[in-house]
Design a protein around this motif. Structure first.
Motif, PDB file in Angstrom:
ATOM      1  N   GLY A   1      54.430  41.716  36.166  1.00 45.07           N
ATOM      2  CA  GLY A   1      53.421  42.663  36.632  1.00 45.07           C
ATOM      3  C   GLY A   1      52.786  43.398  35.468  1.00 45.07           C
ATOM      4  O   GLY A   1      52.961  43.026  34.305  1.00 45.07           O
TER       5      GLY A   1
ATOM      6  N   CYS B   1      52.083  47.783  43.437  1.00 43.11           N
ATOM      7  CA  CYS B   1      52.269  46.328  43.459  1.00 43.11           C
ATOM      8  C   CYS B   1      53.656  45.929  43.948  1.00 43.11           C
ATOM      9  O   CYS B   1      53.926  44.742  44.120  1.00 43.11           O
TER      10      CYS B   1
ATOM     11  N   SER C   1      48.317  40.782  43.572  1.00 36.75           N
ATOM     12  CA  SER C   1      48.572  40.769  42.138  1.00 36.75           C
ATOM     13  C   SER C   1      49.040  39.385  41.670  1.00 36.75           C
ATOM     14  O   SER C   1      48.646  38.912  40.612  1.00 36.75           O
ATOM     15  N   LEU C   2      49.875  38.734  42.489  1.00 37.77           N
ATOM     16  CA  LEU C   2      50.326  37.367  42.163  1.00 37.77           C
ATOM     17  C   LEU C   2      49.129  36.422  42.077  1.00 37.77           C
ATOM     18  O   LEU C   2      49.122  35.485  41.281  1.00 37.77           O
ATOM     19  N   GLU C   3      48.120  36.685  42.907  1.00 35.14           N
ATOM     20  CA  GLU C   3      46.908  35.859  42.858  1.00 35.14           C
ATOM     21  C   GLU C   3      46.010  36.256  41.699  1.00 35.14           C
ATOM     22  O   GLU C   3      44.946  35.658  41.505  1.00 35.14           O
ATOM     23  N   GLY C   4      46.428  37.297  40.956  1.00 31.02           N
ATOM     24  CA  GLY C   4      45.687  37.685  39.760  1.00 31.02           C
ATOM     25  C   GLY C   4      44.602  38.710  40.008  1.00 31.02           C
ATOM     26  O   GLY C   4      43.795  38.997  39.134  1.00 31.02           O
ATOM     27  N   LYS C   5      44.599  39.276  41.224  1.00 30.29           N
ATOM     28  CA  LYS C   5      43.546  40.235  41.581  1.00 30.29           C
ATOM     29  C   LYS C   5      44.033  41.673  41.419  1.00 30.29           C
ATOM     30  O   LYS C   5      45.163  41.901  41.009  1.00 30.29           O
ATOM     31  N   ARG C   6      43.166  42.638  41.759  1.00 24.50           N
ATOM     32  CA  ARG C   6      43.593  44.032  41.792  1.00 24.50           C
ATOM     33  C   ARG C   6      44.698  44.171  42.830  1.00 24.50           C
ATOM     34  O   ARG C   6      44.598  43.598  43.911  1.00 24.50           O
ATOM     35  N   GLY C   7      45.746  44.933  42.506  1.00 21.63           N
ATOM     36  CA  GLY C   7      46.879  45.067  43.428  1.00 21.63           C
ATOM     37  C   GLY C   7      46.621  46.080  44.515  1.00 21.63           C
ATOM     38  O   GLY C   7      47.278  47.110  44.586  1.00 21.63           O
ATOM     39  N   VAL C   8      45.661  45.762  45.387  1.00 20.60           N
ATOM     40  CA  VAL C   8      45.294  46.674  46.464  1.00 20.60           C
ATOM     41  C   VAL C   8      45.970  46.208  47.759  1.00 20.60           C
ATOM     42  O   VAL C   8      46.062  45.005  48.019  1.00 20.60           O
TER      43      VAL C   8
ATOM     44  N   ASN D   1      43.464  32.691  37.831  1.00 20.25           N
ATOM     45  CA  ASN D   1      44.289  33.893  37.925  1.00 20.25           C
ATOM     46  C   ASN D   1      43.868  34.868  36.821  1.00 20.25           C
ATOM     47  O   ASN D   1      44.203  34.688  35.650  1.00 20.25           O
ATOM     48  N   ILE D   2      43.102  35.882  37.220  1.00 14.99           N
ATOM     49  CA  ILE D   2      42.499  36.794  36.239  1.00 14.99           C
ATOM     50  C   ILE D   2      43.569  37.603  35.504  1.00 14.99           C
ATOM     51  O   ILE D   2      43.547  37.705  34.271  1.00 14.99           O
ATOM     52  N   LEU D   3      44.524  38.160  36.266  1.00 16.69           N
ATOM     53  CA  LEU D   3      45.536  39.008  35.625  1.00 16.69           C
ATOM     54  C   LEU D   3      46.337  38.222  34.586  1.00 16.69           C
ATOM     55  O   LEU D   3      46.608  38.706  33.481  1.00 16.69           O
ATOM     56  N   LYS D   4      46.681  37.001  34.951  1.00 17.19           N
ATOM     57  CA  LYS D   4      47.454  36.174  34.025  1.00 17.19           C
ATOM     58  C   LYS D   4      46.685  35.953  32.719  1.00 17.19           C
ATOM     59  O   LYS D   4      47.243  36.022  31.632  1.00 17.19           O
TER      60      LYS D   4
ATOM     61  N   VAL E   1      39.804  43.960  37.646  1.00 15.40           N
ATOM     62  CA  VAL E   1      41.230  43.764  37.376  1.00 15.40           C
ATOM     63  C   VAL E   1      41.615  44.494  36.085  1.00 15.40           C
ATOM     64  O   VAL E   1      42.652  45.151  36.001  1.00 15.40           O
TER      65      VAL E   1
ATOM     66  N   TYR F   1      42.174  48.087  36.648  1.00 10.61           N
ATOM     67  CA  TYR F   1      43.148  48.470  37.681  1.00 10.61           C
ATOM     68  C   TYR F   1      44.556  48.692  37.126  1.00 10.61           C
ATOM     69  O   TYR F   1      45.271  49.585  37.548  1.00 10.61           O
ATOM     70  N   TYR F   2      44.966  47.855  36.190  1.00 12.44           N
ATOM     71  CA  TYR F   2      46.371  47.857  35.775  1.00 12.44           C
ATOM     72  C   TYR F   2      46.617  48.734  34.547  1.00 12.44           C
ATOM     73  O   TYR F   2      46.016  48.520  33.493  1.00 12.44           O
TER      74      TYR F   2
END
Ligand SMILES: Cc1cc2nc3c(=O)[nH]c(=O)nc-3n(C[C@H](O)[C@H](O)[C@H](O)COP(=O)(O)O)c2cc1C
Ligand code: SF4
Ligand code: FES
Lengths: 498, 149
Positions: free
Chosen positions: A248, A254, A263-270, B18-21, B55, B58-59
């Motif tokens: 994470g 999340c 978040s696992l899909e890589g998006k904003r953890g909303v 996967n953007i976050l990755k 993204v 956000y984090y």
């Protein structure tokens, strides 16, 4: 010839932070020492703890420094592990291996009964697995305490090309660390639980969503996955069942299952609105079981010993054992696995050993940032889901943090609200705006310019957040603040402008 | 830098993207995610720049600026709170003459806070880079900081 002595030293992150790393460095080249790096027993107030074998079982030395080596090698002044009350009074079931085995030794895991739950699961098949879980009455350990079998049944019955199993290793509640201990100390137990779940619902892929603050845990788990893969364990019905660790990025929300999936899909953890529940439509829209690490780790024993064995432990509506994690100003901080039903008082006295030196009890917080504060007068409450629910409280993930006489309750309340304001995902107004307003009011009170109306305003705000928030972050965030005001009103009033 | 961004992005391409990755992989390599790279990330992954920016903002752990050589994080979780993390943080702010989120003159240390490190039983906790320290007293801070060059 020189004799070489096997010494056991924990490799757990907290044991290392307490000094085990320094010991390992100091003794690494020592010709008389063979160091075995094991998991921690969870008696962290004794770490760094060093053990060696004796005819009557392991013998331990506590709070060891590098200079203690001669003493240990001569075998003087050790304490039999069996006679440490903190450990002897526990019911170690899920945590039975802790302090005994090397975390990545699959043969040791198996020799101590590991993988027999999976064997049973493979033999009896999906319906019987879910039936066994129903008999066990296991409820999820991540916070919401939902019956596990029920969720699995929904996912099992869903028709889909792909299904997923996701272990929630976000362990966001401050004051909790049992998931971290499992990931670092007995990772095959988590993998076994996930495989059993995959078998039951027919999943083809697994993920572990691990908080970024746990680099050691992620590393150990990845190594365990590799070992399990080499041993050809990661397959079901001849099909591969790959498990991936995903880290994470520091967001508390999340840990909420739908935000986790985003978040696992890589998006904003909303947070996603429910229904549909993840068991119906989860990761990439496929049926997905999201369960807590401790929940998965509890399951192998249920399959190998039977659901009835599990249901025989605990109280009417809280079956089994709970891993409680003591922290704050308690004398013996550490992991306590006991059947549900002991009172808070018993836990803090019998296991916690009372207060840390120089500290007087003020309050205890159970259930992390979404939990409640309990004053001295409420310490008789039994630790189980139903009684806590009746009291408007939650067990959450089992974190118990003790505050002493020096704690400023107004500042603590501000701290909680500031946390919520920081961590709100912003999806719904009561939480997004309410937490900022709440923080402002508490800052005003702290600065000495608050009024009695401000306290009333906090109550109204709290009531709105409780009923109108989309998830438990906004819904439960008022509890620590409002219980602080309820139990320590004088401290708040003393700060008001007159 | 462009080349590094390119090679990292080539490695994390996936379906669906996967953007976050991708952001975390870039951060692993560069220490932070440069905002100039947003459009490049978007086109490499086949998503919009708004999605990447969303993204990115956000984090909390995705950094837009490069941190100092060492990242100090003081745990603000409740067990650490009960054990005096507030005092530790104030001492560190005084010593390094920085506020939370800032990098000290000379670029050696960046000071930040974190929520629970899972080290509650030996709190208060300070994490420097990937090393964790527990049961810390303010009086031990000098010796601790000296270990980092
Ligand atoms: C704000 C918020 C944070 C949460 N954080 C966690 C977490 O860190 N770990 C966890 O297992 N569950 C967490 N949960 C609960 C999950 O939403 C979910 O109920 C749980 O992972 C299901 O697993 P279980 O059935 O094994 O309890 C959180 C819930 C909320 C509302
Ligand atoms: S309650 Fe807060 S965290 Fe939960 S969905 Fe609403 S805004 Fe997001
Ligand atoms: S509260 Fe600081 S390590 Fe858990």
């Amino acid at each position: 010839m020189r004799t070489v002595t096997r010494l056991y030293l924990s490799n757990d992150t907290s044991a290392r932070a307490a000094g085990a790393g320094v010991l390992a460095d100091a003794w690494s080249e020592h010709p008389e020492v063979q160091l075995i790096r094991i998991s921690s027993r969870g008696a962290f107030y004794l770490e760094p703890m060093v053990e060696r074998d004796s005819p009557a079982g392991r013998v331990a030395w506590f709070n060891v420094t590098a200079q203690d080596l001669p003493l240990i090698l001569s075998g003087t002044d050790g304490t039999p592990v069996r006679s440490i009350p903190f450990l002897a009074q526990q019911t170690r079931v899920t945590f039975a291996n802790f302090g005994e085995t090397e975390p990545l030794a699959l043969d040791e895991y198996q020799a101590r009964g590991g993988l027999s739950g999976l064997e049973t699961a493979l033999r009896i098949g999906p319906d019987a697995i879910i039936e066994e879980l129903q008999v066990s009455q296991l409820r999820g350990r991540g916070g919401a305490a939902f019956p596990v079998w029920n969720k699995w049944k929904v996912a099992q019955q869903a028709r889909a090309d792909q299904k997923y199993v996701v272990a929630n290793a976000d362990e966001g509640d401050a004051g909790t660390y049992c998931d971290r201990m499992i990931l670092e100390g007995d990772p095959f137990r988590l993998l076994e639980g996930m495989l059993i779940c995959a078998r039951a619902i027919g999943a083809g892929r697994g993920y572990v969503y691990c908080r970024q603050e746990y680099p050691g845990a992620a590393k150990t788990l990845r190594a365990a996955i590799q070992k399990a893969d080499e041993a050809e364990l990661l397959e079901l019905d001849g099909e591969p069942f790959p498990i991936e660790v995903v880290e994470g990025a520091g967001s508390y929300v999340c840990g909420e299952e739908t935000a986790l999936l985003e978040s696992l899909e890589g998006k904003r953890g909303v947070v996603r609105a429910r229904p549909p529940y993840p068991a119906q439509s989860g990761l990439y829209g496929s049926p997905t079981i999201v369960s807590n690490v401790l929940t998965f780790a509890t399951i192998p024993n249920i399959l190998s010993r039977g659901g009835a064995w599990h249901a025989a432990l605990g109280t009417e509506r809280s079956r089994g054992t709970m891993a409680l994690q003591l922290g704050g100003r308690v004398k013996h901080p550490g992991l306590v696995e006991v059947p549900f039903g002991l009172s808070l008082h018993q836990i803090l006295e019998q296991f916690g050993g009372g207060m840390a030196p120089g500290s007087r009890f003020k309050a205890v917080q159970v259930g992390g940032p979404l939990g409640s504060l309990f004053p001295a007068s409420q310490m008789d409450i039994p630790v189980c889901y139903d009684v806590f629910a009746k009291a408007g409280a939650v067990l959450g993930h089992g974190g118990i943090v003790v505050y002493d006489h020096e704690t400023d309750m107004v500042d603590l309340a501000r701290h909680f609200m500031a946390f919520t304001a920081d961590e709100s995902c912003g999806k719904c107004t009561p939480c997004r705006i309410g937490s900022v307003r709440g923080r402002e009011i508490l800052e005003r009170i702290q600065a000495g310019s608050g009024t009695i109306e401000d306290l009333a305003l906090l109550h109204d705000l709290g009531d709105t957040m409780k009923v109108a928030s989309l998830c438990a972050l906004g819904g439960r965030a008022p509890y620590p603040v409002l219980t602080a005001i309820e139990h320590f009103p004088a401290e708040f009033r003393a700060k008001l402008r007159t | 830098m462009r080349e590094q961004v390119k090679s990292v992005l080539a490695r994390v391409r996936s379906k669906p993207p996967n953007i976050l990755k991708a952001l975390l992989a870039l951060q692993e390599r560069l220490g932070h995610v440069p905002t100039e790279a947003v459009s490049e990330i978007a086109s490499a992954l086949g998503v919009t720049t708004a999605q990447v920016a969303g993204v990115l903002s956000y984090y909390p752990d995705v950094r837009l600026t490069a941190p100092g050589r060492h990242l100090i994080r003081v745990c603000m979780g409740e067990s650490c709170y009960a054990n005096g993390c507030g005092r530790l943080l104030r001492e560190l702010q005084d010593r390094l003459r920085v506020d939370v989120g800032e990098t000290a003159a000379g670029g050696k240390f960046t000071l930040d806070t974190m929520s629970c490190a899972g080290n509650c039983a030996v709190s208060p906790t300070v994490m420097i880079d990937r090393d964790l320290y527990g049961r810390l007293l303010p009086s031990q801070l000098d010796t601790l900081l000296e270990r980092y060059k």
